[in-house]
Scaffold this motif. Structure first.
Motif, PDB file in Angstrom:
ATOM      1  N   ALA A 114       0.834  -1.211   0.000  1.00 29.78           N
ATOM      2  CA  ALA A 114       0.000   0.000   0.000  1.00 29.78           C
ATOM      3  C   ALA A 114       0.863   1.253   0.000  1.00 29.78           C
ATOM      4  CB  ALA A 114      -0.934  -0.010   1.202  1.00 29.78           C
ATOM      5  N   GLU A 121      -2.855   0.978  -2.466  1.00 33.99           N
ATOM      6  CA  GLU A 121      -3.544   1.627  -1.330  1.00 33.99           C
ATOM      7  C   GLU A 121      -5.025   1.796  -1.694  1.00 33.99           C
ATOM      8  OE1 GLU A 121      -3.060   2.762   2.290  1.00 33.99           O
ATOM      9  OE2 GLU A 121      -1.388   3.903   1.457  1.00 33.99           O
TER      10      GLU A 121
ATOM     11  N   ARG B 125      -7.969   4.773   4.409  1.00 33.74           N
ATOM     12  CA  ARG B 125      -7.846   3.319   4.587  1.00 33.74           C
ATOM     13  C   ARG B 125      -7.703   2.978   6.072  1.00 33.74           C
ATOM     14  NH1 ARG B 125      -3.738  -0.694   4.751  1.00 33.74           N
ATOM     15  NH2 ARG B 125      -2.098   0.834   4.343  1.00 33.74           N
TER      16      ARG B 125
END
Lengths: 189, 189
Positions: A114, A121, B125
């Protein structure tokens, strides 16, 4: 391996070079029915992408009663997420219900992918978004008052799972008795 | 405004210029008790970051019964996520229980921020990861068999919420009767 690439490319595009690099973060494993990928008390080393097979994620409460948190089939990600993300020992089990294969990713590998690729990501964020929605739907299913509603909601969300999972597990997932569930199955044929 | 920056900077660092740009994606709103931020049937325009106040996210089932999906307090994000992410009309309500303020972000703004800044993608995230864990804990709470266990788990997870939320809502969230909850409260004093 191709399955992994197809899965990622459902959301982002990869060059051959990128995929060759990304795949080095994964290990691949065949899994047999009744095999455990995560066991309560053990370290949660991996998140798993299901390439094939059917799995259940469950825990056992203080009274020895089993509770199913989720099922997983092809293209779903699964693990004991509380243990995995918090780097704590597992409080859950992940068990294979039908022979298959998984791709395994460590937390360190996940974070590295990520951080090195903005698009990875994005990929993981998108997957988490979908997972977040699925969990909200799971909660609504649990809050729904009648077994009939729970069964209907489950059938609507996962029409293919309902035929592949033993009834006793569906009953456990929905929190209804097997007798009630059998009645609902026959009413809906 | 400062609260928003502090909140984001708990996870990533921003320059003044970056924050000046990022904040243009947000609108700010004071909210009074009993006011609705999301109403069933309406478009879900925003995700909300709670700057102050207490809120509940709930839905009303076919029988007119209210079910509380989550509470939110300072620093928590909330909305009808199924409606928000799927761009469908709300099936839930978000109501203010205690005066406060929120920062509002559209889905378009969220995606633009995440795509322009890798670190904002990381920020979202990370927030989703935490939200995912919280939902799994919510599910475990619902699956836990006894009111006593549900109450204990809730008190452990959210010790500050328990004193700020009217008992009737806590009872509804836990799926236990108000009488049972009152007994649990007095046993735990």
């Amino acid at each position: 391996m191709n399955r992994l690439r197809e899965h990622i490319e459902e959301i982002i595009s990869l060059t051959d070079e990128e995929f060759d690099y990304i795949k080095t973060f994964f290990t691949f494993k065949n899994v047999r029915k009744n095999q455990f990928l995560v066991h309560e008390g053990d370290e949660v080393k991996f998140e798993f992408l299901t390439l094939d097979g059917i799995y259940k994620v469950f825990y056992i409460d203080q009274n020895g009663k089993e509770h199913i948190l989720q099922f997983a089939k092809k293209d779903w990600w699964m693990t004991d997420y509380i243990g995995f993300f918090k780097e704590k020992n597992a409080t859950m089990f992940v068990e294979c219900l039908q022979d298959g294969a998984v791709a395994c990713l460590t937390l360190e590998g996940r974070e590295k992918l990520a951080s090195e690729f903005h698009k990875m990501e994005y990929f993981f964020r998108t997957k988490l978004t979908n997972g977040y929605i699925a969990l909200q739907q799971r909660i609504i299913l649990l809050l729904s008052s009648t077994p009939q509603q729970r069964y209907e909601e489950f059938s609507k969300l996962y029409p293919d799972l309902i035929s592949q999972i033993p009834k006793k597990y569906v009953a456990e997932y929905l929190g209804v008795s097997r007798e009630t569930l059998s009645r609902l199955y026959s009413n809906n044929k």
